[in-house]
Design an enzyme around this catalytic site. Structure first.
Site, PDB file in Angstrom:
ATOM      1  N   MET A 191      -7.008  13.105 -23.797  1.00 40.21           N
ATOM      2  CA  MET A 191      -8.122  13.778 -24.463  1.00 40.21           C
ATOM      3  C   MET A 191      -9.234  12.838 -24.892  1.00 40.21           C
ATOM      4  O   MET A 191     -10.261  13.286 -25.395  1.00 40.21           O
ATOM      5  CB  MET A 191      -7.594  14.537 -25.688  1.00 40.21           C
ATOM      6  CG  MET A 191      -6.578  15.613 -25.376  1.00 40.21           C
ATOM      7  SD  MET A 191      -7.208  16.853 -24.215  1.00 40.21           S
ATOM      8  CE  MET A 191      -8.614  17.495 -25.117  1.00 40.21           C
ATOM      9  N   ARG A 192      -9.023  11.520 -24.725  1.00 38.02           N
ATOM     10  CA  ARG A 192     -10.053  10.589 -25.182  1.00 38.02           C
ATOM     11  C   ARG A 192     -11.372  10.802 -24.445  1.00 38.02           C
ATOM     12  O   ARG A 192     -12.450  10.690 -25.010  1.00 38.02           O
ATOM     13  CB  ARG A 192      -9.573   9.150 -25.028  1.00 38.02           C
ATOM     14  CG  ARG A 192     -10.535   8.130 -25.649  1.00 38.02           C
ATOM     15  CD  ARG A 192     -10.003   6.713 -25.574  1.00 38.02           C
ATOM     16  NE  ARG A 192      -8.942   6.492 -26.551  1.00 38.02           N
ATOM     17  CZ  ARG A 192      -7.690   6.233 -26.245  1.00 38.02           C
ATOM     18  NH1 ARG A 192      -7.323   6.171 -24.985  1.00 38.02           N
ATOM     19  NH2 ARG A 192      -6.790   6.035 -27.189  1.00 38.02           N
ATOM     20  N   GLY A 193     -11.294  11.109 -23.143  1.00 37.61           N
ATOM     21  CA  GLY A 193     -12.513  11.335 -22.377  1.00 37.61           C
ATOM     22  C   GLY A 193     -13.314  12.503 -22.907  1.00 37.61           C
ATOM     23  O   GLY A 193     -14.554  12.442 -22.980  1.00 37.61           O
ATOM     24  N   ASP A 217      -9.584   2.871 -20.342  1.00 38.60           N
ATOM     25  CA  ASP A 217      -9.726   4.143 -21.035  1.00 38.60           C
ATOM     26  C   ASP A 217     -10.077   3.970 -22.503  1.00 38.60           C
ATOM     27  O   ASP A 217     -10.672   4.851 -23.118  1.00 38.60           O
ATOM     28  CB  ASP A 217      -8.428   4.941 -20.896  1.00 38.60           C
ATOM     29  CG  ASP A 217      -8.501   6.296 -21.579  1.00 38.60           C
ATOM     30  OD1 ASP A 217      -9.363   7.105 -21.184  1.00 38.60           O
ATOM     31  OD2 ASP A 217      -7.708   6.542 -22.510  1.00 38.60           O
ATOM     32  N   VAL A 238     -14.952  11.388 -26.334  1.00 36.24           N
ATOM     33  CA  VAL A 238     -16.057  10.441 -26.158  1.00 36.24           C
ATOM     34  C   VAL A 238     -17.263  11.127 -25.524  1.00 36.24           C
ATOM     35  O   VAL A 238     -18.416  10.878 -25.908  1.00 36.24           O
ATOM     36  CB  VAL A 238     -15.601   9.243 -25.306  1.00 36.24           C
ATOM     37  CG1 VAL A 238     -16.781   8.353 -24.949  1.00 36.24           C
ATOM     38  CG2 VAL A 238     -14.550   8.437 -26.060  1.00 36.24           C
TER      39      VAL A 238
END
Length: 663
Positions: free
Chosen positions: A282-284, A201, A287
């Site tokens: 929330m990283r997805g 991730d 990005v």
């Protein structure tokens, strides 16, 4: 050394008919917007992964740095974060190419993050910071080949620095913070083992690569490589204009990034897509939005379109939707079609069977959607019609922990006790001057009795190389887990085989978490088979487990001897990797003359080798013969009932026994 041109690799020339494939596009987008967070390239060997990454620096615009600064500080930076500062207003500036820093798999944390300059500390008695590889990679590219083989704590360190844009080093009496903004590129072969989901991730984008399957494309790759080897200068000259055009387009895209608007509508669409695919955290979302903006800039637009969102989702989300370690990452076009409208002007690149020009690589990055499974296994069309389908495993559970006896010295992991580079300090030992992990207190204690003889009256301590002591630490190591599975007729009952496969799958999941290598040996009919040579890819082991056939007689001796041979070969390759045998059987031996006697001899042989073993007893029913328990005694092994592999079952047994005692 002459580097291969970036645009000469198939799928890496935007001027060609096939344009950029996913790997080349992911690299370019990260260069345009480093905040994307890097790219992880997964694929089989010989697919130009390293060639393309090393060629990337040739198409990047040069950068300005402060002359003499060890941390590549940008002279235009208003508040530079460099330990070599502060700098004068009229500081000298030099222009140089972007660096590519390669991180070896065996690198230590001191080498990566930096530490005290040991020679100056001994000679001058002063503490000076020696920058590590992350300082050298600032404003450049950090390339980690076989990133899945790197220690987890180092991967965490790299990805933390890449995300924060700076690194703080606090050790050995120093505290230093410096800028560390770089594009991290990791490559890996899934057959050597997977990265953990939490580390996956942390990479911004992930792409799958595979060698081309069409003969025309393969021939073109070889033709270009031969031309490059014969005349590197002439070959590079042929692609000089293409390289310059790509460099100029990247510069324009970098300048355009500030003008690309990420609207509320775009963010809402990104959130819908990530939610639909079950992306945790929330990283997805972040990005995907950044990647869509970079792709819009690359296409010369200031508004993000559905095409940009499709590309961003295809690159940023597949590795984030894995729900457990054995799920294969992936994102199908049909799934995207349900959430995003079809492409409105951009089509996924198709490979050009007859590309122009003589260039190419010693491989090629993947064509979309055609990355083969690392272990295709037998297909349904090839199965025999009358053969019953193999029994699958049930839902895995938390398995009981089995460890190797004694104190090892293998690679750091999470299973057996061992002397490692990490863990709690238990002592000190003499050390070479170039060694890491210096035990400061023991070094001073060793040098103290000799200070008068060395002429010290006052002031700093006089040290010599012979005074150095290295910390001895005890932690946990990874092991080689060999599953030896009885798949004969006595084990073939559907319910029992499902229980066996569920237990093995649970132990495989445990091995995955503890960073072990695994292998699989089966025995049935008249012989044994190494169904899976030792590998770090627990995913492949799980797939092989599903396809195991069952039936026939029980050649127990052959299974044990085949396992002993696997252990012998692996010991020659890596003596520090201690094995643990997990023998799953009911203890019967029915194949060949004197089957029982030969199986006992084989068991005694394994015991004489000092190999740690566990016998998982699969015998069931009211009338039990105790054959597996007898086998465990001959092997000097730990005997465990199949049901007791489940850690929760053991907890329930202890709890019930405690309640009965209290009553």
């Amino acid at each position: 050394m002459q580097l291969y041109p970036f645009t000469a690799v198939l799928g890496a020339n935007p001027d060609a008919a096939d344009g950029l494939d996913d790997m080349a596009l992911a690299l370019v987008l990260n260069v345009i917007a480093p905040s994307i967070g890097g790219v992880l390239v997964r694929g089989e060997k010989g697919t130009a992964k390293s060639t393309l990454v090393r060629a990337l620096t040739q198409i990047l615009p040069p950068i300005n740095v402060i002359a003499g600064d060890r941390f590549s500080t940008d002279p235009a930076e208003p508040q530079p974060l460099s330990p070599d500062g502060p700098f004068e207003a009229d500081v000298a500036v030099e222009t140089r190419a972007v660096r590519l820093v390669e991180l070896p798999v065996g690198a230590t944390e001191d080498r990566v993050a930096g530490s005290i300059h040991l020679e100056r500390a001994l000679a001058e008695g002063a503490v000076h910071f020696e920058p590590g590889l992350l300082a050298k990679a600032h404003r450049g590219i950090l390339y980690v080949d076989e990133v899945n083989l790197l220690h987890d704590h180092l991967v965490d360190l790299l990805l933390d620095a890449a995300a924060m844009g700076q690194l703080t080093v606090e050790r050995d009496g120093i505290s230093v913070t410096h800028a560390a903004k770089f594009v991290i590129v990791g490559t890996m072969n899934p057959e050597e083992g997977e990265l953990r989901p939490q580390l996956l991730d942390r990479f911004g984008l992930t792409v799958e690569v595979a060698a081309p399957r069409e003969p025309a494309q393969r021939a073109e790759v070889v033709r270009r490589r031969l031309l490059f080897d014969a005349d590197p200068e002439g070959f590079r000259g042929h692609y000089a204009e293409a390289e310059q055009r790509l460099r100029s387009r990247i510069e324009e895209s970098q300048s355009r990034m500030a003008s690309v608007e990420v609207t509320s509508e775009v963010l809402h669409t990104v959130a819908e897509v990530c939610s639909a695919f079950g992306v945790d955290g929330m990283r997805g979302d972040i990005v995907t939005a950044r990647t869509a903006a970079a792709h819009a800039a690359w296409q010369g637009r200031e508004a993000i379109t559905a095409d940009d969102l499709r590309v961003a989702a295809r690159l940023a989300l597949p590795h984030r939707r894995r729900r457990n370690p054995f799920d294969a990452p992936g994102l199908s076009d049909s799934e995207l079609d349900e959430l995003l409208p079809p492409n409105t002007g951009h089509t996924d690149p198709e490979p050009d069977p007859n590309p122009d020009g003589p260039g190419g690589g010693d491989g090629t990055s993947a064509e979309q959607g055609e990355a083969p499974s690392s272990d295709p296994g037998p297909s349904g069309s090839e199965s025999v019609a009358h053969q019953p389908a193999p029994v699958g495993a049930g839902e895995p559970y938390k398995a009981r922990l089995f460890t190797v006896d004694g104190l090892g010295a293998g690679q750091a992991g999470r299973r057996s006790r061992a002397r490692t580079t990490t863990g709690h300090r238990i002592g000190a030992t003499p050390s070479a001057a170039a060694a890491t992990g210096i035990h400061l207190l023991e070094t001073v204690r060793t040098a103290a009795p000799f200070q008068s003889a060395r002429g010290r009256t006052r002031g700093r301590l006089i040290l010599q190389a012979s005074d150095l002591r290295r910390a001895v630490r005890e932690g946990r190591e990874a092991n080689l887990i060999l599953f030896v599975v009885d798949t004969s007729g006595s084990m073939a009952a559907r319910q029992r085989m499902q229980q066996v496969k569920t237990a093995i799958l649970s132990l495989l999941l445990d091995a995955y978490r503890r960073r072990d290598r695994v292998g699989l040996v089966t025995f049935r009919d008249s012989g044994a088979e190494v169904a899976l040579p030792p590998t770090r890819s627990v995913d492949i082991a799980a797939r092989r487990l599903d396809d195991l056939p069952a039936g026939g007689r029980t050649p127990l001796a052959e299974g044990l001897l085949a396992t002993a041979e696997v252990v012998r070969r692996e010991h020659l390759k890596d003596p520090g990797h201690r094995p643990l045998l997990v023998v799953v059987t009911d203890g019967r031996a029915t194949a060949g003359a004197d089957a029982v006697g030969r199986s006992r001899q084989a068991a005694n042989y394994l015991a004489a080798q000092g190999i740690s073993c566990v016998v998982v007893d699969c015998e069931s029913g009211r009338m039990r013969m105790g054959l597996a328990r007898s086998l465990a005694e001959h092997m000097a092994a730990n005997h465990v009932w199949l049901a007791d592999v489940n850690a929760q079952a053991l907890t329930d047994i202890v709890r019930d026994a405690t309640r009965e005692g209290a009553a």
